[in-house]
Design an enzyme around this catalytic site. Structure first.
Site, short mmCIF file in Angstrom:
data_model
loop_
_atom_site.label_atom_id
_atom_site.label_comp_id
_atom_site.label_asym_id
_atom_site.label_seq_id
_atom_site.Cartn_x
_atom_site.Cartn_y
_atom_site.Cartn_z
N GLY A 71 -10.97 11.67 43.37
CA GLY A 71 -11.95 11.28 42.37
C GLY A 71 -11.57 9.99 41.68
O GLY A 71 -10.39 9.74 41.43
N ARG A 112 -12.79 11.44 50.38
CA ARG A 112 -11.92 12.55 50.75
C ARG A 112 -11.95 12.70 52.26
O ARG A 112 -12.95 12.40 52.91
CB ARG A 112 -12.38 13.84 50.06
CG ARG A 112 -12.42 13.71 48.54
CD ARG A 112 -12.75 15.02 47.87
NE ARG A 112 -13.00 14.85 46.44
CZ ARG A 112 -12.05 14.79 45.51
NH1 ARG A 112 -10.78 14.89 45.87
NH2 ARG A 112 -12.37 14.65 44.23
N ASP A 144 -3.22 14.93 42.58
CA ASP A 144 -2.29 15.78 43.32
C ASP A 144 -2.49 15.70 44.84
O ASP A 144 -1.53 15.54 45.59
CB ASP A 144 -2.44 17.23 42.86
CG ASP A 144 -1.49 18.18 43.59
OD1 ASP A 144 -0.30 18.19 43.26
OD2 ASP A 144 -1.96 18.89 44.51
N GLY A 145 -3.74 15.79 45.29
CA GLY A 145 -4.00 15.72 46.72
C GLY A 145 -3.58 14.38 47.32
O GLY A 145 -3.05 14.32 48.43
N THR A 164 -6.21 10.21 37.66
CA THR A 164 -7.10 11.36 37.47
C THR A 164 -7.40 11.50 35.99
O THR A 164 -6.49 11.39 35.15
CB THR A 164 -6.48 12.67 37.99
OG1 THR A 164 -7.25 13.78 37.53
CG2 THR A 164 -5.04 12.85 37.52
N ASP A 215 -8.14 14.16 34.49
CA ASP A 215 -7.80 15.50 34.00
C ASP A 215 -6.44 15.57 33.29
O ASP A 215 -6.13 16.56 32.63
CB ASP A 215 -7.79 16.51 35.15
CG ASP A 215 -9.19 16.82 35.66
OD1 ASP A 215 -10.15 16.56 34.91
OD2 ASP A 215 -9.33 17.29 36.79
N ASP A 258 -3.54 16.05 34.57
CA ASP A 258 -2.88 17.26 35.06
C ASP A 258 -1.77 16.99 36.08
O ASP A 258 -1.46 17.85 36.91
CB ASP A 258 -3.92 18.22 35.66
CG ASP A 258 -4.68 17.60 36.82
OD1 ASP A 258 -4.52 16.39 37.08
OD2 ASP A 258 -5.44 18.33 37.48
N ARG A 309 -10.77 21.66 35.72
CA ARG A 309 -10.82 22.93 36.46
C ARG A 309 -9.58 23.78 36.18
O ARG A 309 -9.67 24.98 36.00
CB ARG A 309 -10.94 22.64 37.96
CG ARG A 309 -11.16 23.89 38.82
CD ARG A 309 -11.42 23.54 40.26
NE ARG A 309 -12.65 22.79 40.44
CZ ARG A 309 -12.71 21.49 40.76
NH1 ARG A 309 -11.61 20.81 40.93
NH2 ARG A 309 -13.88 20.89 40.90
N VAL A 344 -14.71 19.92 16.59
CA VAL A 344 -15.55 21.04 17.06
C VAL A 344 -15.07 22.36 16.46
O VAL A 344 -13.99 22.43 15.85
CB VAL A 344 -15.54 21.11 18.61
CG1 VAL A 344 -15.99 19.80 19.22
CG2 VAL A 344 -14.17 21.52 19.15
N ASP A 345 -15.86 23.40 16.67
CA ASP A 345 -15.58 24.68 16.03
C ASP A 345 -14.81 25.65 16.92
O ASP A 345 -14.17 26.58 16.42
CB ASP A 345 -16.90 25.34 15.61
CG ASP A 345 -17.66 24.47 14.62
OD1 ASP A 345 -17.30 24.47 13.44
OD2 ASP A 345 -18.60 23.77 15.05
N LYS A 387 -23.14 25.74 7.08
CA LYS A 387 -23.11 24.74 8.14
C LYS A 387 -24.50 24.59 8.77
O LYS A 387 -25.26 25.55 8.86
CB LYS A 387 -22.10 25.13 9.23
CG LYS A 387 -20.65 25.08 8.77
CD LYS A 387 -19.69 25.14 9.96
CE LYS A 387 -19.77 23.87 10.76
NZ LYS A 387 -18.68 23.75 11.75
N HIS A 433 -24.81 23.00 11.87
CA HIS A 433 -24.62 22.90 13.32
C HIS A 433 -23.20 23.35 13.67
O HIS A 433 -22.31 23.35 12.81
CB HIS A 433 -24.84 21.47 13.81
CG HIS A 433 -23.80 20.51 13.30
ND1 HIS A 433 -23.89 19.93 12.06
CD2 HIS A 433 -22.64 20.06 13.85
CE1 HIS A 433 -22.84 19.16 11.87
NE2 HIS A 433 -22.07 19.22 12.94
N ILE A 474 -20.55 11.55 34.01
CA ILE A 474 -20.54 10.49 33.00
C ILE A 474 -19.14 10.30 32.43
O ILE A 474 -18.77 9.23 31.97
CB ILE A 474 -21.55 10.80 31.88
CG1 ILE A 474 -21.75 9.57 30.99
CG2 ILE A 474 -21.10 12.00 31.04
CD1 ILE A 474 -22.82 9.75 29.93
#
Length: 321
Positions: A14, A75, A106-107, A128, A130, A132, A174, A189-190, A216, A218, A253
């Site tokens: 990716g 890929r 990783d790949g 990447t 991520d 990770d 993932r 965020v909550d 609140k 939202h 995005i």
């Protein structure tokens, strides 16, 4: 007659913002240190198909600020086979490429390691969003993605507040919840749901309902894709709270946009360092950043390590809710 040593460079898996900046750094530093630089299009697929082209300074002159990868990525299942790897090695030898720099996750690292075990001098840069990859504090594109997600949440917050809604936002991740956790904290965020920790829909729903009872207008729930689907979680929240709840999947995005200043500097440092390692004839390694220093480890060390979840950061989030 003296012949310049050749360095091949490819991007695999990716795409992530900052890959072009990394290519630029490797190519410019390599040329300025007397190497001939060869771009390999479409990752390992292009490596097997001999899709090579010489790269000059002018070819990377205006790619610093561009997202994605101008070398493109693809890929390849064939490359995972012995036949595919031998085909790639044969192409490298025919082109007299002495070193191969691979930018990916990783790949991609496992592909580089496979070539390394067959005698090719390989190097990895962590590409990447991520975040990770073990033994590096950051990966290419992660910081930019945090900014993209944070901006998107700000836009969603405006409309959620106007209609007194709960928004469940699904981001990539993932197996790792770094995007959800860090973008969630930066966005206030909550609730944050990530694959590293179990979550309880009743607990989450009670927190949201209590917030609305306290005035609140939202609420936002951030979920990493590995922890569940936004649409399913939104349905559960509606069933538990009767609150107007909508789901949003940010999708690809998150991979787009011009790389942040951090990613540009980070990749510039790594690209410069990989040429230094090549000059020292150190190979079979991947680079990263640890405690603001550019470091490197063998592929085997990285594969044997686990990406460490920042539990302390999650505890900080819980105290901020």
């Amino acid at each position: 007659m003296f012949t310049l040593k050749k360095i091949g460079i490819l991007t695999s898996g990716g795409d992530s913002q900052g890959m072009n900046s990394a290519i630029r750094s490797v190519v410019k530093t390599g040329i300025n240190n007397g190497f001939e630089m060869i771009g390999i299009k479409r990752g390992y697929k292009g490596l097997m198909e001999n899709d090579f082209s010489k790269l000059e300074l002018k070819d990377v002159g205006d790619i610093l600020y561009r997202g994605g990868t101008f070398l493109q990525s693809a890929r390849s299942e064939e490359f995972k086979t012995e036949h595919g790897q031998l085909k790639a090695i044969n192409n490298l030898k025919k082109a007299e490429i002495d070193y191969l720099v691979v930018i990916g996750g990783d790949g991609s690292y496992r592909g580089a390691d496979a070539l390394g075990k067959r005698g090719i001098k390989t190097y990895g840069l962590p590409g990447t969003i991520d975040n990770d990859i073990p033994l590096t504090d950051y990966t290419i594109g992660f910081d930019t993605t945090l900014n993209v997600v944070t901006d998107a949440i700000g836009n969603l917050r405006d409309t959620m507040s106007s209609h007194e809604r709960v928004s469940v936002i699904e981001v990539m991740g993932r197996n790792a919840g770094d995007i959800a956790l860090q973008a969630g904290i930066s966005s206030g965020v909550d609730a944050i749901l990530i694959p590293e920790l179990e979550w309880d829909i009743t607990k989450v729903s009670n927190r949201l309902k209590h917030g609305f009872e306290e005035g609140k207008t939202h609420s936002i729930v951030m979920v990493a894709e590995g922890a569940g689907k936004a649409e399913d979680i939104a349905t559960l929240i509606r069933e538990h709270t009767d609150l107007d709840t909508r789901s949003t999947v940010l999708g690809h995005i998150q991979r787009g946009g011009t790389p942040s200043a951090f990613d540009r500097i980070f990749t510039s440092r790594m690209g410069h360092e990989v040429i230094n390692l090549i000059k020292q004839d150190i190979s079979g390694v991947a680079l990263g950043m640890e405690k603001n220093k550019i470091t490197y480890h063998t592929f085997d060390e990285i594969f044997k390590s686990k990406d460490v979840f920042d539990k302390k950061l999650y505890e900080i989030f819980e105290d901020l809710v």
